[in-house]
Design a protein around this motif. Sequence first.
Motif, PDB file in Angstrom:
ATOM      1  N   LEU A 126       0.872  -1.305   0.004  1.00  0.00           N
ATOM      2  CA  LEU A 126      -0.079  -0.016   0.076  1.00  0.00           C
ATOM      3  C   LEU A 126       0.807   1.279   0.023  1.00  0.00           C
ATOM      4  O   LEU A 126       0.505   2.114  -0.661  1.00  0.00           O
ATOM      5  CB  LEU A 126      -0.780  -0.041   1.272  1.00  0.00           C
ATOM      6  CG  LEU A 126      -1.952   1.118   1.436  1.00  0.00           C
ATOM      7  CD1 LEU A 126      -2.752   1.246   0.104  1.00  0.00           C
ATOM      8  CD2 LEU A 126      -2.820   1.110   2.622  1.00  0.00           C
ATOM      9  N   LEU A 130       0.969   4.301  -2.697  1.00  0.00           N
ATOM     10  CA  LEU A 130       0.792   5.844  -2.080  1.00  0.00           C
ATOM     11  C   LEU A 130       1.997   6.699  -2.695  1.00  0.00           C
ATOM     12  O   LEU A 130       1.479   7.937  -3.100  1.00  0.00           O
ATOM     13  CB  LEU A 130       0.420   5.912  -0.618  1.00  0.00           C
ATOM     14  CG  LEU A 130      -0.576   5.470  -0.058  1.00  0.00           C
ATOM     15  CD1 LEU A 130      -0.796   5.540   1.400  1.00  0.00           C
ATOM     16  CD2 LEU A 130      -1.876   6.137  -0.543  1.00  0.00           C
ATOM     17  N   VAL A 136      -2.179  11.619  -0.655  1.00  0.00           N
ATOM     18  CA  VAL A 136      -3.437  11.765  -0.768  1.00  0.00           C
ATOM     19  C   VAL A 136      -3.710  13.397  -0.896  1.00  0.00           C
ATOM     20  O   VAL A 136      -2.899  14.252  -0.373  1.00  0.00           O
ATOM     21  CB  VAL A 136      -4.347  11.115   0.241  1.00  0.00           C
ATOM     22  CG1 VAL A 136      -4.237   9.589   0.155  1.00  0.00           C
ATOM     23  CG2 VAL A 136      -3.769  11.763   1.659  1.00  0.00           C
ATOM     24  N   GLY A 142      -8.693   9.400   4.684  1.00  0.00           N
ATOM     25  CA  GLY A 142      -7.554   8.402   4.609  1.00  0.00           C
ATOM     26  C   GLY A 142      -8.127   7.153   5.438  1.00  0.00           C
ATOM     27  O   GLY A 142      -7.636   6.102   4.723  1.00  0.00           O
ATOM     28  N   ASN A 143      -8.368   7.214   6.642  1.00  0.00           N
ATOM     29  CA  ASN A 143      -8.810   6.234   7.317  1.00  0.00           C
ATOM     30  C   ASN A 143     -10.074   5.391   7.139  1.00  0.00           C
ATOM     31  O   ASN A 143     -10.419   4.391   7.723  1.00  0.00           O
ATOM     32  CB  ASN A 143      -8.658   6.463   8.780  1.00  0.00           C
ATOM     33  CG  ASN A 143      -7.294   6.460   9.507  1.00  0.00           C
ATOM     34  OD1 ASN A 143      -6.246   5.976   8.623  1.00  0.00           O
ATOM     35  ND2 ASN A 143      -7.138   7.037  10.507  1.00  0.00           N
ATOM     36  N   LEU A 162      -4.808   5.011   5.621  1.00  0.00           N
ATOM     37  CA  LEU A 162      -3.993   5.504   5.106  1.00  0.00           C
ATOM     38  C   LEU A 162      -3.422   6.676   5.812  1.00  0.00           C
ATOM     39  O   LEU A 162      -2.226   6.822   5.923  1.00  0.00           O
ATOM     40  CB  LEU A 162      -4.767   6.234   3.800  1.00  0.00           C
ATOM     41  CG  LEU A 162      -5.161   5.476   2.750  1.00  0.00           C
ATOM     42  CD1 LEU A 162      -5.683   5.814   1.450  1.00  0.00           C
ATOM     43  CD2 LEU A 162      -4.163   4.212   2.482  1.00  0.00           C
ATOM     44  N   ASN A 163      -4.298   7.456   6.700  1.00  0.00           N
ATOM     45  CA  ASN A 163      -3.669   8.583   7.643  1.00  0.00           C
ATOM     46  C   ASN A 163      -2.772   7.919   8.497  1.00  0.00           C
ATOM     47  O   ASN A 163      -1.798   8.613   8.934  1.00  0.00           O
ATOM     48  CB  ASN A 163      -5.133   8.997   8.268  1.00  0.00           C
ATOM     49  CG  ASN A 163      -5.729  10.019   7.203  1.00  0.00           C
ATOM     50  OD1 ASN A 163      -5.584  10.391   6.225  1.00  0.00           O
ATOM     51  ND2 ASN A 163      -6.872  10.441   7.645  1.00  0.00           N
ATOM     52  N   ILE A 166       0.320   7.169   6.623  1.00  0.00           N
ATOM     53  CA  ILE A 166       1.115   8.275   6.061  1.00  0.00           C
ATOM     54  C   ILE A 166       1.503   9.269   7.190  1.00  0.00           C
ATOM     55  O   ILE A 166       2.595   9.929   7.260  1.00  0.00           O
ATOM     56  CB  ILE A 166       0.063   9.050   5.122  1.00  0.00           C
ATOM     57  CG1 ILE A 166       0.024   8.348   3.924  1.00  0.00           C
ATOM     58  CG2 ILE A 166       0.997  10.283   4.633  1.00  0.00           C
ATOM     59  CD1 ILE A 166      -0.987   8.902   2.698  1.00  0.00           C
ATOM     60  N   ASN A 174       0.496  -0.870   6.758  1.00  0.00           N
ATOM     61  CA  ASN A 174       0.633  -1.086   5.438  1.00  0.00           C
ATOM     62  C   ASN A 174       0.500  -2.537   5.273  1.00  0.00           C
ATOM     63  O   ASN A 174       0.759  -3.402   5.773  1.00  0.00           O
ATOM     64  CB  ASN A 174       2.347  -1.002   5.201  1.00  0.00           C
ATOM     65  CG  ASN A 174       2.956  -1.111   4.005  1.00  0.00           C
ATOM     66  OD1 ASN A 174       2.150  -0.610   3.100  1.00  0.00           O
ATOM     67  ND2 ASN A 174       4.165  -1.031   3.775  1.00  0.00           N
ATOM     68  N   LEU A 183      -7.952   0.679  -5.087  1.00  0.00           N
ATOM     69  CA  LEU A 183      -7.891   1.478  -3.997  1.00  0.00           C
ATOM     70  C   LEU A 183      -8.721   2.741  -3.992  1.00  0.00           C
ATOM     71  O   LEU A 183      -8.600   3.662  -4.713  1.00  0.00           O
ATOM     72  CB  LEU A 183      -6.521   2.152  -3.597  1.00  0.00           C
ATOM     73  CG  LEU A 183      -6.184   2.994  -2.434  1.00  0.00           C
ATOM     74  CD1 LEU A 183      -6.513   2.364  -1.119  1.00  0.00           C
ATOM     75  CD2 LEU A 183      -4.652   3.370  -2.387  1.00  0.00           C
ATOM     76  N   ILE A 185     -10.208   6.076  -2.244  1.00  0.00           N
ATOM     77  CA  ILE A 185      -9.996   7.087  -1.282  1.00  0.00           C
ATOM     78  C   ILE A 185     -11.086   8.023  -1.245  1.00  0.00           C
ATOM     79  O   ILE A 185     -11.138   8.868  -2.123  1.00  0.00           O
ATOM     80  CB  ILE A 185      -8.492   7.824  -1.428  1.00  0.00           C
ATOM     81  CG1 ILE A 185      -7.512   6.838  -1.790  1.00  0.00           C
ATOM     82  CG2 ILE A 185      -8.343   8.758  -0.243  1.00  0.00           C
ATOM     83  CD1 ILE A 185      -6.407   7.309  -2.391  1.00  0.00           C
TER      84      ILE A 185
END
Length: 190
Positions: A126, A130, A136, A142-143, A162-163, A166, A174, A183, A185
């Motif tokens: 992942l 990204l 993003v 993201g989450n 994701l948050n 990142i 990950n 994916l 978002i």
Amino acid sequence: MVGALGGCASSGNLMADAGPAPAPDYLIGPGDNVNIIVWRNPEVSQSVPVRPDGKITTPLVEDLEASGKTPTALARDIEKALAKYIQQPVVTVIVTGFTGTYGEQIRVIGQAARPQALPYRRDMSLMDVLIAVGGVTEFAAGNKATIVRNVDGKQQQYRVRLNDLIKEGDISANVAMRPGDILIIPESFF
């Protein structure tokens, strides 16, 4: 590198449902470039793109299906086609531009900095995806992102963080990507 996911959108575990690892042989796809070398016949050796319809055209060989084949399988097909004109042709196919088949590409949609389809690479995570899409946008939730994956012929959705990955550097967020993953978002609503 891969950790558990909290709050999956489906009842399964993303890693348990990943299925077998992708086949190690590269499959040629539309947009790839292939270098065709015919031993002792430079006049028919050429570098050609794979057209959107998945076919290639070279000297003496017109409209040959290339998409979905390994470079070796394509070389054998070209040898068969050239055998009408050249005695015992020996062909080597080298892929020089990599896109892959549509079914193996990873698609990133929504609030990515650069939404796009990416060629799948072995052991892709992942985080790799990204990085490739530039992260993003500031409006991304993201989450609340999800990965849509085909598992045994059925689409499954899995929540990813994701948050946490990142912004917090939480490596447990990950996860391994698979060919054909999407994916998504979403945009956050303030």
